[in-house]
Write a protein that holds these residues in place. Structure first.
Motif, PDB file in Angstrom:
ATOM      1  N   ASP A 208       0.817  -1.147  -0.023  1.00 46.02           N
ATOM      2  CA  ASP A 208      -0.005  -0.070   0.093  1.00 46.02           C
ATOM      3  C   ASP A 208       0.934   1.340  -0.260  1.00 46.02           C
ATOM      4  O   ASP A 208       0.589   2.283  -0.611  1.00 46.02           O
ATOM      5  CB  ASP A 208      -0.983  -0.081   1.235  1.00 46.02           C
ATOM      6  CG  ASP A 208      -2.046  -1.105   1.119  1.00 46.02           C
ATOM      7  OD1 ASP A 208      -2.490  -1.656   0.209  1.00 46.02           O
ATOM      8  OD2 ASP A 208      -2.499  -1.547   2.159  1.00 46.02           O
TER       9      ASP A 208
ATOM     10  N   ALA B 188       2.888   1.495  -3.619  1.00 47.13           N
ATOM     11  CA  ALA B 188       1.761   1.883  -4.819  1.00 47.13           C
ATOM     12  C   ALA B 188       1.738   3.458  -4.949  1.00 47.13           C
ATOM     13  O   ALA B 188       1.339   3.785  -6.164  1.00 47.13           O
ATOM     14  CB  ALA B 188       0.399   0.967  -4.395  1.00 47.13           C
ATOM     15  N   LYS B 189       1.919   4.258  -4.005  1.00 45.78           N
ATOM     16  CA  LYS B 189       1.655   5.560  -4.143  1.00 45.78           C
ATOM     17  C   LYS B 189       2.844   6.282  -4.478  1.00 45.78           C
ATOM     18  O   LYS B 189       2.930   7.306  -4.887  1.00 45.78           O
ATOM     19  CB  LYS B 189       1.375   6.133  -2.692  1.00 45.78           C
ATOM     20  CG  LYS B 189      -0.089   5.473  -2.171  1.00 45.78           C
ATOM     21  CD  LYS B 189      -0.173   6.078  -0.683  1.00 45.78           C
ATOM     22  CE  LYS B 189      -1.477   5.402   0.028  1.00 45.78           C
ATOM     23  NZ  LYS B 189      -1.444   5.597   1.301  1.00 45.78           N
TER      24      LYS B 189
ATOM     25  N   ASP C  71       6.498   6.703 -10.499  1.00 44.09           N
ATOM     26  CA  ASP C  71       7.531   6.026 -11.509  1.00 44.09           C
ATOM     27  C   ASP C  71       9.010   6.654 -11.544  1.00 44.09           C
ATOM     28  O   ASP C  71       9.097   7.952 -11.676  1.00 44.09           O
ATOM     29  CB  ASP C  71       6.683   6.130 -12.884  1.00 44.09           C
ATOM     30  CG  ASP C  71       5.560   5.086 -12.913  1.00 44.09           C
ATOM     31  OD1 ASP C  71       5.250   4.342 -11.909  1.00 44.09           O
ATOM     32  OD2 ASP C  71       4.694   5.134 -14.006  1.00 44.09           O
TER      33      ASP C  71
ATOM     34  N   SER D 139      -1.163  -3.909 -12.760  1.00 51.78           N
ATOM     35  CA  SER D 139      -0.797  -3.625 -11.462  1.00 51.78           C
ATOM     36  C   SER D 139      -1.942  -4.092 -10.411  1.00 51.78           C
ATOM     37  O   SER D 139      -1.700  -3.747  -9.281  1.00 51.78           O
ATOM     38  CB  SER D 139      -0.722  -2.031 -11.316  1.00 51.78           C
ATOM     39  OG  SER D 139       0.150  -1.409 -12.074  1.00 51.78           O
ATOM     40  N   ASP D 140      -2.313  -5.352 -10.915  1.00 50.44           N
ATOM     41  CA  ASP D 140      -3.409  -5.921  -9.929  1.00 50.44           C
ATOM     42  C   ASP D 140      -2.779  -7.289  -9.762  1.00 50.44           C
ATOM     43  O   ASP D 140      -2.408  -7.941 -10.798  1.00 50.44           O
ATOM     44  CB  ASP D 140      -4.580  -6.048 -10.831  1.00 50.44           C
ATOM     45  CG  ASP D 140      -5.680  -6.931 -10.079  1.00 50.44           C
ATOM     46  OD1 ASP D 140      -6.319  -6.464  -9.031  1.00 50.44           O
ATOM     47  OD2 ASP D 140      -5.845  -8.026 -10.449  1.00 50.44           O
TER      48      ASP D 140
ATOM     49  N   LYS E 215       7.721  -0.842 -12.340  1.00 48.44           N
ATOM     50  CA  LYS E 215       7.084   0.270 -11.705  1.00 48.44           C
ATOM     51  C   LYS E 215       6.696   0.004 -10.305  1.00 48.44           C
ATOM     52  O   LYS E 215       6.469  -1.261  -9.910  1.00 48.44           O
ATOM     53  CB  LYS E 215       5.944   0.674 -12.632  1.00 48.44           C
ATOM     54  CG  LYS E 215       6.093   1.183 -13.865  1.00 48.44           C
ATOM     55  CD  LYS E 215       4.619   1.434 -14.557  1.00 48.44           C
ATOM     56  CE  LYS E 215       3.700   0.389 -14.823  1.00 48.44           C
ATOM     57  NZ  LYS E 215       2.785   0.883 -15.845  1.00 48.44           N
TER      58      LYS E 215
ATOM     59  N   SER F  55       3.927   0.402  -8.722  1.00 48.05           N
ATOM     60  CA  SER F  55       2.765  -0.134  -8.776  1.00 48.05           C
ATOM     61  C   SER F  55       2.674  -1.684  -9.162  1.00 48.05           C
ATOM     62  O   SER F  55       1.962  -2.479  -8.413  1.00 48.05           O
ATOM     63  CB  SER F  55       1.696   0.485  -9.803  1.00 48.05           C
ATOM     64  OG  SER F  55       2.099   0.280 -10.939  1.00 48.05           O
TER      65      SER F  55
ATOM     66  N   ALA G  85       4.042  -3.320  -6.025  1.00 45.98           N
ATOM     67  CA  ALA G  85       3.116  -3.457  -4.957  1.00 45.98           C
ATOM     68  C   ALA G  85       2.229  -4.703  -5.344  1.00 45.98           C
ATOM     69  O   ALA G  85       1.830  -5.588  -4.357  1.00 45.98           O
ATOM     70  CB  ALA G  85       2.235  -2.251  -4.915  1.00 45.98           C
TER      71      ALA G  85
END
Length: 391
Positions: free
Chosen positions: A95, A98-99, A102, A231-232, A273, A275, A278
């Motif tokens: 978490d 993810a913020k 890049d 990114s999932d 990246k 994300s 993450a």
């Protein structure tokens, strides 16, 4: 590969244990109720980028990096164990990162540091030496720019102050004899030459057709392929499944579950990246083989998170006098970015003569300057250019 054969001759693996030692190890393994896995020394010490290892192997005899001796060989503090549901630490880290924005830069730089302890003997004295080398990889964002890899041997010297005293008591020899298990062939127990200054530098520099990365653990990927990863976590799992399904027939095909663990862990070492990193952490947190042990200080003195992705324990006969010594393997993550600080970390799980419990015996670590940079690699001075084409 001829270079790998040369490296094997220059830095032979620890010799095989005697029949008595093997039997003791077998009994200890049975008592532990599981079969520990000992990665081959070539796997543990091998460089992440296969082609870079080939280029460097012809000129280096040992592995390690240029870092201060005191920080390298300090013992590992007892880790602060994670609370119940410890894998949630990876979810919280996911978490957080993810913020992150890049990363930008023309080159992705990964300086790999390799450390290794060797037990040696000279003039009646037995002590440890620390072997050291470093490889710098420059991977361009533009596939038309050259990929550059440089490796040099840094040093081979007594590992601690106590080891240095023993070395001086032996007359400060330049060449020492590696300690080997009784019964080992003379040719498999090579002598070790001590060096105090960097030497034997070699580098490669050439554009890689199509921009394919040297790391082929997930297949022949480019930076563009990595940038397109989802990114999932669930979508990433299915993407990795496609890589598993399309692996070359010539490669041993592990189960998807094993491939999922190893490939996800590999992504944490690649320029993906934040994300995607993450999503990778979320995926790893949900795997049954992942275990977060808690906080730890890595071999370079940095605070990290100790994580076991695949349980791996073993024994070594290189240290001690009358029995094998237990060791464990782990990975250390950066608590701010989720990237790997150190991998293939081999830690003594018990104390013996010349080796304290918690000592880092071998490891691969990424230097602090790793990451994307706007700098471009310069041809290193005093370094021999290899004319061997990149595979």
């Amino acid at each position: 590969m001829d270079e790998l054969s040369l490296l094997a001759r220059e830095l032979p693996d620890a010799p095989p244990p005697s029949a008595e030692v093997v039997e003791k190890a077998r009994l200890r393994l049975a008592a532990a109720q599981h079969k520990p896995v000992r990665p081959g020394r070539a796997d543990r010490r091998g460089l992440v980028w296969g082609w870079a290892l080939g280029a460097a192997a012809a000129t280096v005899a040992v592995v390690m990096a240029v870092v201060t001796l005191a920080s390298n060989m300090t013992t590992v503090p007892a880790p602060m164990l994670a609370p119940p549901g410890g894998n949630d630490a990876l979810l919280r880290l996911a978490d957080q990162i993810a913020k992150l924005p890049d990363e930008r830069g023309d080159y992705w730089r990964r300086p790999l540091l390799n450390n290794g302890l060797i037990r040696v003997r000279a003039d009646g004295e037995t002590f440890n030496v620390l072997s050291s080398s470093r490889i710098d990889l420059w991977q361009p964002r533009d596939p038309g720019d050259p990929v550059q890899a440089e490796q040099r041997q840094q040093f081979v010297r007594p590992a601690t102050e106590a080891d240095e005293r023993a070395w001086r008591a032996a007359g400060s020899p330049v060449t020492v004899q590696r300690v080997c298990t009784p019964g080992t062939r003379t040719g498999d127990c090579a002598k070790v030459q001590l060096r105090s200054k960097p030497s034997q530098c070699v580098y490669t520099r050439a554009a890689e057709p199509g921009g394919v990365l040297g790391d082929s653990r997930l297949g022949e990927l480019t930076l563009a392929d990595l940038a397109a990863l989802p990114s999932d976590a669930e979508q990433l799992r299915e993407k990795l499944r496609t890589y598993w399904n399309t692996r070359k027939d010539s490669q041993p095909k592990d189960s998807f579950e094993k491939f999922l663990t190893t490939s996800s862990a590999a992504l944490l070492e690649l320029p993906v990246k934040p994300s995607v990193r993450a999503a990778t952490l979320r995926l790893l947190a949900g795997l049954p083989t992942t275990k977060v042990r808690g906080s730890i200080t890595d071999p370079l003195g940095r605070t990290g998170i100790e994580v076991i992705f695949i349980k791996s324990e073993s024994f070594t006969a290189e240290f001690g006098t009358d029995d094998v010594v237990a060791q464990r393997y782990t990975t250390i993550l950066d608590p701010h970015t989720g990237t790997v600080l150190a991998t293939n970390v081999e830690i003594a799980a018990e104390s013996t003569e010349g080796l304290a419990k918690g000592t880092f015996m071998h490891y691969q670590a990424w230097a602090p300057e790793a990451g994307w940079t706007s700098e471009r690699p310069e041809r290193p001075r005093g370094c021999r250019l290899s004319d061997r084409p990149l595979p």
